[in-house]
Design a protein around this motif. Structure first.
Motif, PDB file in Angstrom:
ATOM      1  N   ILE A  73     -70.497  25.235  59.652  1.00  0.00           N
ATOM      2  CA  ILE A  73     -71.245  23.981  59.486  1.00  0.00           C
ATOM      3  C   ILE A  73     -70.501  23.035  58.541  1.00  0.00           C
ATOM      4  N   ILE A  74     -70.059  23.551  57.415  1.00  0.00           N
ATOM      5  CA  ILE A  74     -69.353  22.699  56.458  1.00  0.00           C
ATOM      6  C   ILE A  74     -67.973  22.320  56.982  1.00  0.00           C
ATOM      7  N   THR A 169     -58.921  16.987  50.554  1.00  0.00           N
ATOM      8  CA  THR A 169     -59.400  16.254  49.379  1.00  0.00           C
ATOM      9  C   THR A 169     -60.191  17.145  48.409  1.00  0.00           C
ATOM     10  N   ILE A 170     -60.437  16.594  47.235  1.00  0.00           N
ATOM     11  CA  ILE A 170     -61.268  17.284  46.236  1.00  0.00           C
ATOM     12  C   ILE A 170     -62.671  17.502  46.802  1.00  0.00           C
ATOM     13  N   LYS A 171     -63.183  16.495  47.506  1.00  0.00           N
ATOM     14  CA  LYS A 171     -64.513  16.609  48.114  1.00  0.00           C
ATOM     15  C   LYS A 171     -64.549  17.796  49.078  1.00  0.00           C
ATOM     16  N   HIS A 172     -63.495  17.984  49.854  1.00  0.00           N
ATOM     17  CA  HIS A 172     -63.409  19.112  50.784  1.00  0.00           C
ATOM     18  C   HIS A 172     -63.427  20.436  50.024  1.00  0.00           C
ATOM     19  N   VAL A 174     -64.778  20.975  47.115  1.00  0.00           N
ATOM     20  CA  VAL A 174     -66.146  21.167  46.606  1.00  0.00           C
ATOM     21  C   VAL A 174     -67.041  21.704  47.722  1.00  0.00           C
ATOM     22  N   LEU A 175     -66.871  21.189  48.923  1.00  0.00           N
ATOM     23  CA  LEU A 175     -67.637  21.680  50.070  1.00  0.00           C
ATOM     24  C   LEU A 175     -67.298  23.143  50.369  1.00  0.00           C
ATOM     25  N   PHE A 176     -66.029  23.508  50.215  1.00  0.00           N
ATOM     26  CA  PHE A 176     -65.611  24.903  50.397  1.00  0.00           C
ATOM     27  C   PHE A 176     -66.344  25.810  49.403  1.00  0.00           C
ATOM     28  N   ALA A 177     -66.354  25.400  48.142  1.00  0.00           N
ATOM     29  CA  ALA A 177     -67.048  26.186  47.107  1.00  0.00           C
ATOM     30  C   ALA A 177     -68.544  26.271  47.409  1.00  0.00           C
ATOM     31  N   THR A 178     -69.104  25.177  47.893  1.00  0.00           N
ATOM     32  CA  THR A 178     -70.523  25.144  48.258  1.00  0.00           C
ATOM     33  C   THR A 178     -70.812  26.141  49.378  1.00  0.00           C
TER      34      THR A 178
END
Length: 195
Positions: A73-74, A169-172, A174-178
């Motif tokens: 999903i992410i 990106t950094i946002k990506h 963060v999504l990975f960690a999420t």
């Protein structure tokens, strides 16, 4: 050798990765049953008194499904071209490291004794609890082994996810960690509910 250990996703075909990952999932399930090791979370393993084959299978299926669903999903949010097979291979290959974790069962008795002594520690009572050298050495080895295994697993998850989604990106990140956190929470909730 470094690529094989930490980023096989760029070296091997999706079919090779899938075959290896499925074989590793079956082996880790069997070993968890033999050595009384519960994979009771997407990134967790705890030694127990006994485990049924049904519990071992259920644990692994839930862990794989939780990681796959959250990562897909992410991954799809990051890149609409993310393929399910690439995410599945990422999850299966990363979890292959868990084939070696049940072998820490050799330390089960020592770990249990350490836990009993630790539970008796009272911050209001200055009397020290004596730990044996064997307990300290065993706990240190198992803890180090667990940390290395966790780092190796997360590295494989990251490299596979990066390859599958073109993560940049950094946002990506963060999504990975999420995704990891969500998978851990989901797996624990489902395993607790079903077992």
């Amino acid at each position: 050798m470094k690529k094989i250990l930490f980023n096989p996703f760029e070296k091997y075909s999706e079919t090779q990765l899938l075959i290896f990952g499925v074989a590793a999932a079956i082996l880790s399930t069997y070993l968890s049953y033999v050595f009384n090791a519960r994979f009771d979370g997407a990134l967790d393993m705890h030694l127990v008194k006994n485990i049924t084959l049904k519990q071992a299978i259920t644990d692994n299926v839930i862990n794989i499904a939780s990681l796959f669903s959250t990562f897909y999903i992410i991954g799809f949010l990051i890149n609409k071209k993310t393929r399910p097979i690439d995410i599945l291979n990422t999850v299966l290959v990363a979890r292959s490291i868990y084939c070696i974790m049940p072998f820490t069962h050799f330390a089960a008795d020592t770990l249990e004794e350490f836990a009993v002594k630790t539970a008796k520690i009272n911050p209001l009572d200055p009397a020290p609890i004596a730990f044996t050298a064997t307990e300290i050495i065993t706990i240190s080895i198992v803890a180090l082994f667990g940390i290395i295994t966790l780092i190796w697993t997360v590295t494989l998850l990251y490299n596979g996810f990066k390859t599958a989604t073109n993560l940049k990106t950094i946002k990506h990140k963060v999504l990975f960690a999420t995704a990891i956190i969500l998978a851990e929470v989901l797996s624990i909730l489902f395993i607790t509910a079903l077992n």
